[in-house]
Design a protein around this motif. Sequence first.
Motif, mmCIF file in Angstrom:
data_model
loop_
_atom_site.group_PDB
_atom_site.id
_atom_site.type_symbol
_atom_site.label_atom_id
_atom_site.label_comp_id
_atom_site.label_asym_id
_atom_site.label_seq_id
_atom_site.Cartn_x
_atom_site.Cartn_y
_atom_site.Cartn_z
ATOM 1 N N THR A 187 -3.578 4.921 -7.165
ATOM 2 C CA THR A 187 -4.360 5.303 -5.982
ATOM 3 C C THR A 187 -5.404 4.246 -5.657
ATOM 4 O OG1 THR A 187 -4.031 7.632 -6.513
ATOM 5 C CG2 THR A 187 -5.808 7.112 -4.998
ATOM 6 N N ALA A 188 -6.054 3.722 -6.674
ATOM 7 C CA ALA A 188 -7.040 2.657 -6.459
ATOM 8 C C ALA A 188 -6.376 1.407 -5.891
ATOM 9 C CB ALA A 188 -7.750 2.334 -7.767
ATOM 10 N N ALA B 147 -5.032 -1.180 1.287
ATOM 11 C CA ALA B 147 -5.309 -0.716 2.649
ATOM 12 C C ALA B 147 -6.628 -1.307 3.160
ATOM 13 C CB ALA B 147 -5.353 0.803 2.688
ATOM 14 N N ALA B 148 -7.636 -1.337 2.308
ATOM 15 C CA ALA B 148 -8.924 -1.923 2.700
ATOM 16 C C ALA B 148 -8.781 -3.420 2.980
ATOM 17 C CB ALA B 148 -9.961 -1.688 1.615
ATOM 18 N N ALA C 58 -3.609 1.312 -4.053
ATOM 19 C CA ALA C 58 -3.238 1.595 -2.662
ATOM 20 C C ALA C 58 -4.468 1.519 -1.755
ATOM 21 C CB ALA C 58 -2.585 2.971 -2.554
ATOM 22 N N THR C 59 -5.577 2.045 -2.220
ATOM 23 C CA THR C 59 -6.806 2.015 -1.432
ATOM 24 C C THR C 59 -7.302 0.582 -1.244
ATOM 25 O OG1 THR C 59 -7.385 4.172 -2.313
ATOM 26 C CG2 THR C 59 -9.154 2.921 -1.295
ATOM 27 N N PHE C 60 -7.235 -0.207 -2.302
ATOM 28 C CA PHE C 60 -7.653 -1.605 -2.214
ATOM 29 C C PHE C 60 -6.780 -2.378 -1.230
ATOM 30 C CE2 PHE C 60 -7.121 -6.012 -3.660
ATOM 31 C CZ PHE C 60 -8.418 -6.466 -3.488
ATOM 32 N N ALA D 258 0.929 3.984 -2.949
ATOM 33 C CA ALA D 258 0.642 5.389 -2.634
ATOM 34 C C ALA D 258 1.787 6.285 -3.085
ATOM 35 C CB ALA D 258 0.397 5.550 -1.136
ATOM 36 N N ALA E 63 0.833 -1.202 0.000
ATOM 37 C CA ALA E 63 0.000 0.000 0.000
ATOM 38 C C ALA E 63 0.869 1.254 0.000
ATOM 39 C CB ALA E 63 -0.937 -0.004 1.200
#
Length: 84
Positions: A66-67, A73-74, A69-71, A16, A12
Motif C-alpha cells: 500500500t505504501a 501515485a504521489a 502504491a501510494t508513493f 495496489a 501503482a
Amino acid sequence: MTSLTSILDLLAMVAAFAAAVLWWQACSRSVRRISRFEALDAADINRIVVAINRNQILNRRAALATAAATFLAALHFAINMVAS
C-alpha cells in the motif's frame, strides 16, 4: 514524459492489486475458537501463535505494498504538476 507517467500508473495499479490480495489473505484466515470447557495444551497454543504470526506477516506485506502504491501515485501527480 507520457510513457513515464503510464509506467508509474501501471506500477501503482500492480502495487495496489498486490496490497488488496495480501489484505484479503490476511483477513480470510481466522483462528479457531475454543470452548471454555476445552483444555489448552502446548500444541493448541503453538497453532494460535503461528496463526497470529502469519497474519502479522501478511499485514506487514500488505502495508508495504500500500505504501508503494501510494508513493508511486504521489510521484505520478508530482511529475504531472511539474510537467504542466
